[in-house]
Design an enzyme around this catalytic site. Structure first.
Site, PDB file in Angstrom:
ATOM      1  N   PRO A  14       0.778  -1.241   0.000  1.00  0.00           N
ATOM      2  CA  PRO A  14       0.000   0.000   0.000  1.00  0.00           C
ATOM      3  C   PRO A  14       0.808   1.288   0.000  1.00  0.00           C
ATOM      4  CG  PRO A  14       0.089  -0.909   2.195  1.00  0.00           C
ATOM      5  CD  PRO A  14       0.803  -1.894   1.313  1.00  0.00           C
ATOM      6  N   ASP A  37       4.453   0.892 -11.632  1.00  0.00           N
ATOM      7  CA  ASP A  37       3.324   1.812 -11.541  1.00  0.00           C
ATOM      8  C   ASP A  37       3.678   3.043 -10.721  1.00  0.00           C
ATOM      9  OD1 ASP A  37       1.709   0.217 -13.039  1.00  0.00           O
ATOM     10  OD2 ASP A  37       0.613  -0.659 -11.368  1.00  0.00           O
ATOM     11  N   LYS A  59      -0.437   4.914 -13.779  1.00  0.00           N
ATOM     12  CA  LYS A  59      -1.776   5.368 -14.139  1.00  0.00           C
ATOM     13  C   LYS A  59      -2.338   6.234 -13.026  1.00  0.00           C
ATOM     14  CE  LYS A  59      -2.756   0.999 -16.526  1.00  0.00           C
ATOM     15  NZ  LYS A  59      -3.640  -0.189 -16.535  1.00  0.00           N
ATOM     16  N   GLY A  90       1.067  -1.610  -7.475  1.00  0.00           N
ATOM     17  CA  GLY A  90       0.654  -1.206  -6.146  1.00  0.00           C
ATOM     18  C   GLY A  90      -0.289  -2.222  -5.526  1.00  0.00           C
ATOM     19  N   GLY A  91      -0.249  -2.345  -4.194  1.00  0.00           N
ATOM     20  CA  GLY A  91      -1.144  -3.271  -3.503  1.00  0.00           C
ATOM     21  C   GLY A  91      -0.825  -4.710  -3.840  1.00  0.00           C
ATOM     22  N   ASP A  92      -1.857  -5.473  -4.185  1.00  0.00           N
ATOM     23  CA  ASP A  92      -1.706  -6.870  -4.592  1.00  0.00           C
ATOM     24  C   ASP A  92      -2.124  -6.983  -6.060  1.00  0.00           C
ATOM     25  OD1 ASP A  92      -1.612  -9.921  -3.527  1.00  0.00           O
ATOM     26  OD2 ASP A  92      -3.201  -9.672  -5.030  1.00  0.00           O
ATOM     27  N   THR A 120      -2.384  -6.068   0.566  1.00  0.00           N
ATOM     28  CA  THR A 120      -3.421  -5.283  -0.089  1.00  0.00           C
ATOM     29  C   THR A 120      -3.831  -4.071   0.742  1.00  0.00           C
ATOM     30  OG1 THR A 120      -5.720  -5.298  -0.851  1.00  0.00           O
ATOM     31  CG2 THR A 120      -5.137  -6.892   0.829  1.00  0.00           C
ATOM     32  N   MET A 174     -10.399   2.737  -4.842  1.00  0.00           N
ATOM     33  CA  MET A 174     -10.456   3.639  -5.999  1.00  0.00           C
ATOM     34  C   MET A 174     -11.849   4.257  -6.163  1.00  0.00           C
ATOM     35  SD  MET A 174      -8.397   1.091  -8.569  1.00  0.00           S
ATOM     36  CE  MET A 174      -9.535  -0.245  -8.162  1.00  0.00           C
ATOM     37  N   GLY A 203      -2.956   6.167   2.673  1.00  0.00           N
ATOM     38  CA  GLY A 203      -2.806   5.273   3.811  1.00  0.00           C
ATOM     39  C   GLY A 203      -1.450   4.608   3.891  1.00  0.00           C
TER      40      GLY A 203
END
Length: 506
Positions: A14, A37, A59, A90-92, A120, A174, A203
Site C-alpha cells: 500500500p 506503476d 496510471k 501497487g497493492g496486490d 493489499t 479507488m 494510507g
C-alpha cells in the site's frame, strides 16, 4: 541469457516500504527489466539494479502513461528477449490490480510468469487508520469492492441490493470520485444513514489523512478534510473503533517531514528511526563517500603495522574502507593483534565490532577534543599512532596529539563530495516544505550550502528548523547562516532524534 525469460507480477503493497515482501525485494534486486506503476515508495525504487532497464507505466485517474495493451506488449517483448522482468504493481496484483489480465496475456503466449502477492491496501490502510475490517463482536465478514468499475459497462456488476445485507464491513478501493454514487446506492438499498464511514487518503504513508462520518454526512466531512484520491473507503460498524485504536496518526513524528542530509550509505539508521516514529524522512544526501584513488599510504602502513601502538578511527566510513582494503589485499586480521584501538562514538565502535574488533577506548564525548583528553594518560611520547580518515577533516586531533609528542601518521582513505540532486530533492528544496533539516557533520553543512546556494540560506533557515548532531556541526551551521534550533546533547543519531522529539514536546 535464456531464450525465453520470465515475468514476475509483484505486489508492492500500500505504500509503506516496510510492508513490501522479502521475496519481492529479492526479485527487484535481480531483475533485468522493471515495469512499474505510480504510488511506489522511493525506497522501492532504490532496490532496482542500477543497470536494470526501468519502464514507468503509471496510471492516474484519467491519465494513463501507457495503456494496458501497451503494458501487456512490453511484458511479452522483454520476456521474449530472455529478460527477467519485474512487473511492480501497487497493492496486490490480484486485487483490482489487473494482474489476472496480464497473467492470462502471458499464459496465452507461452511466457512463464509468477505471482508475488503484496499486502493489499484493502486491509492495510484501514489497519493504519485504527480500523479492523473484522472484529469478533462487531464484524464477522468483509468485502472488498471496486469503487471504479470498468468504463462503458451498461450496468453495475455490484449486487447493491444484497451487498449491505451480506457483509458487515465494506471496503471500496479507488472510489473517491464515485463517493456520491456509492453512498446513494447503499442508502437506496437499505443501509442505515447512521452507518459509520471512513475515507483514508495516502494510507500507511506519513501524509495519511482520515475523514470519519456516517453515510448521512460523509460527503461534507470529506470536503472539509480535503480528502482526494488515492483513498480507501470503509463502511461499517468497525469504523467506530478508530477512536480507540488509531495508532499510526498518534506516532510522535507523524505528519513531520525531516530532511536527512547524511550520505545515503550512512543514513539508514536515521531514516528508519524517523519512519518508525511516524515521520517522513526526505533523503537529500549532501555528501557521497568516495574511497581515495591512491591507497599507497595505507598499504605502506599495512606493511609497517607493527610500528604502531594505537589505531584511531573517527568514523564508520573509515572503519569500513580500512577493513575493505585489508580484505582486498588478503590481509589477516591477526596482524592487528598488537594494536590498541580507539573509536570516536558508539556508531564507529559498533562498526568495529562487526569485524570482531572491540575498541580499547571510546571517549566520553564524541569529538576530537574529548578523545585527546582521554588518550593523554594512555599514550607515551614517541609512540606512533595510525589515523586513517577523511581528507579535509579537522586538524585538531593530529595537531594536539603531536603536541603531546605522539607520532601521528594521518592517512586520507576517503573523501566526501557533493552528489547530484534528483527531481524530488529539488522540489523539496525549492519549496522548503519541511519541518526539520538535520546535519550530522560539518561536511553535510558545507555541501548543503553549495546545493541550495549561500544566497538562499536565510530564506530556507527561516522556514525550516535546523537540528545538529553536536556543537561542532552546530557552529559550522551558524557560520553558514542557519538558525540552529536544536543541538543534541548526546552526539549520536538517537541523541539527535531525542532532541527533535523534545523540541516537539516543548
Amino acid at each position: 541469457m535464456a531464450s525465453t525469460g520470465k515475468v514476475y507480477l509483484i505486489g508492492a503493497g500500500p505504500g509503506d516500504p516496510g510492508l513490501f515482501t522479502l521475496k519481492g525485494k529479492k526479485i527487484l534486486e535481480q531483475a533485468d527489466v522493471v515495469v512499474y506503476d505510480r504510488l511506489l515508495g522511493e525506497e522501492l525504487l532504490a532496490w532496482f539494479r542500477p543497470e536494470a532497464e526501468k519502464i514507468y507505466v503509471g496510471k492516474a485517474s484519467g491519465d494513463h502513461a501507457v495503456p494496458q495493451d501497451g503494458i501487456n506488449a512490453i511484458l511479452y517483448e522483454k520476456a521474449s528477449q530472455g529478460c527477467k522482468v519485474a512487473r511492480l504493481k501497487g497493492g496486490d496484483p490480484f486485487v483490482f490490480g489487473r494482474g489476472g489480465e496480464e497473467a492470462l496475456y502471458l499464459q496465452e503466449r507461452g511466457i512463464a510468469f509468477e505471482i508475488v502477492p503484496g499486502v493489499t491496501s484493502s486491509i492495510a490502510v484501514p489497519a493504519y487508520a485504527g480500523i479492523p475490517v473484522s472484529h469478533r463482536d462487531i464484524s464477522s465478514s468483509f468485502a472488498v469492492i471496486t469503487g471504479h468499475e470498468k468504463p462503458g459497462k451498461s450496468e453495475s456488476s455490484i449486487k447493491w441490493e444484497h451487498l449491505g445485507h451480506a457483509v458487515d464491513t465494506m471496503v471500496f478501493l479507488m472510489g473517491v470520485e464515485n463517493l456520491p454514487y456509492i453512498r446513494q446506492q447503499l442508502l437506496a438499498n437499505g443501509q442505515d444513514p447512521q452507518t459509520p464511514v471512513a475515507l483514508i487518503k495516502s494510507g500507511t504513508l506519513p501524509e495519511q489523512r482520515t475523514a470519519v462520518g456516517t453515510l448521512e454526512n460523509i460527503e461534507s466531512r470529506v470536503a472539509e478534510a480535503g480528502i482526494t484520491s488515492p483513498a480507501v473507503i470503509v463502511v461499517g460498524r468497525t469504523v467506530a473503533l478508530r477512536e480507540r485504536l488509531q495508532w499510526f496518526e498518534k506516532a510522535p513524528l507523524f505528519g513531520r517531514k525531516i530532511i536527512v542530509t547524511r550520505a545515503r550509505s550512512q543514513a539508514s539508521q536515521l531514516v528508519e528511526s524517523i519512519r518508525e516514529l511516524g515521520g517522513e524522512a526526505v533523503e537529500i544526501p549532501a555528501i557521497e563517500i568516495e574511497p581515495s584513488r591512491d591507497m599507497s599510504g595505507l598499504y605502506q602502513a599495512f606493511n609497517n603495522i607493527s610500528a604502531y601502538s594505537w589505531l584511531l578511527f573517527t568514523s564508520v566510513n573509515g572503519v569500513q574502507i580500512f577493513f575493505d582494503e585489508m580484505k582486498s589485499r588478503e590481509l589477516d586480521l591477526r596482524m592487528l593483534a598488537g594494536l590498541k584501538i580507539a573509536a570516536i562514538g558508539p556508531a564507529t565502535a559498533a562498526a568495529l565490532k562487526t569485524f570482531g574488533m572491540i575498541p580499547d577506548f571510546i571517549p566520553a564525548e564524541y569529538v576530537a577534543e574529548s578523545i585527546i583528553e582521554g588518550l593523554r594518560p594512555l599514550l607515551r611520547p614517541g609512540e606512533r599512532v595510525l589515523l586513517p580518515r577523511a581528507a579535509a577533516a579537522r586538524e585538531v586531533l593530529p595537531q594536539r596529539l603531536g603536541e603531546l609528542g605522539i607520532l601521528v601518521d594521518e592517512i586520507h582513505i576517503y573523501r566526501s563530495r557533493k552528489p547530484e540532486m534528483d527531481e524530488k530533492a529539488i522540489q523539496i528544496l525549492d519549496s522548503a516544505q519541511a519541518d526539520y533539516l538535520t546535519f550530522t557533520s560539518s561536511s553535510t553543512v558545507d555541501n548543503f550550502v553549495k546545493i541550495i546556494g549561500p544566497e538562499r540560506v536565510p530564506d530556507f533557515a527561516g522556514k525550516v528548523k535546523t537540528a545538529c548532531i553536536g556543537p561542532i556541526t552546530a557552529e559550522r551551521a551558524r557560520q553558514a547562516g542557519f538558525n540552529v534550533n536544536i543541538v543534541a546533547s548526546e552526539y549520536t543519531i538517537p541523541g539527535l532524534l531525542a532532541a527533535i522529539l523534545e523540541d516537539l514536546n516543548c
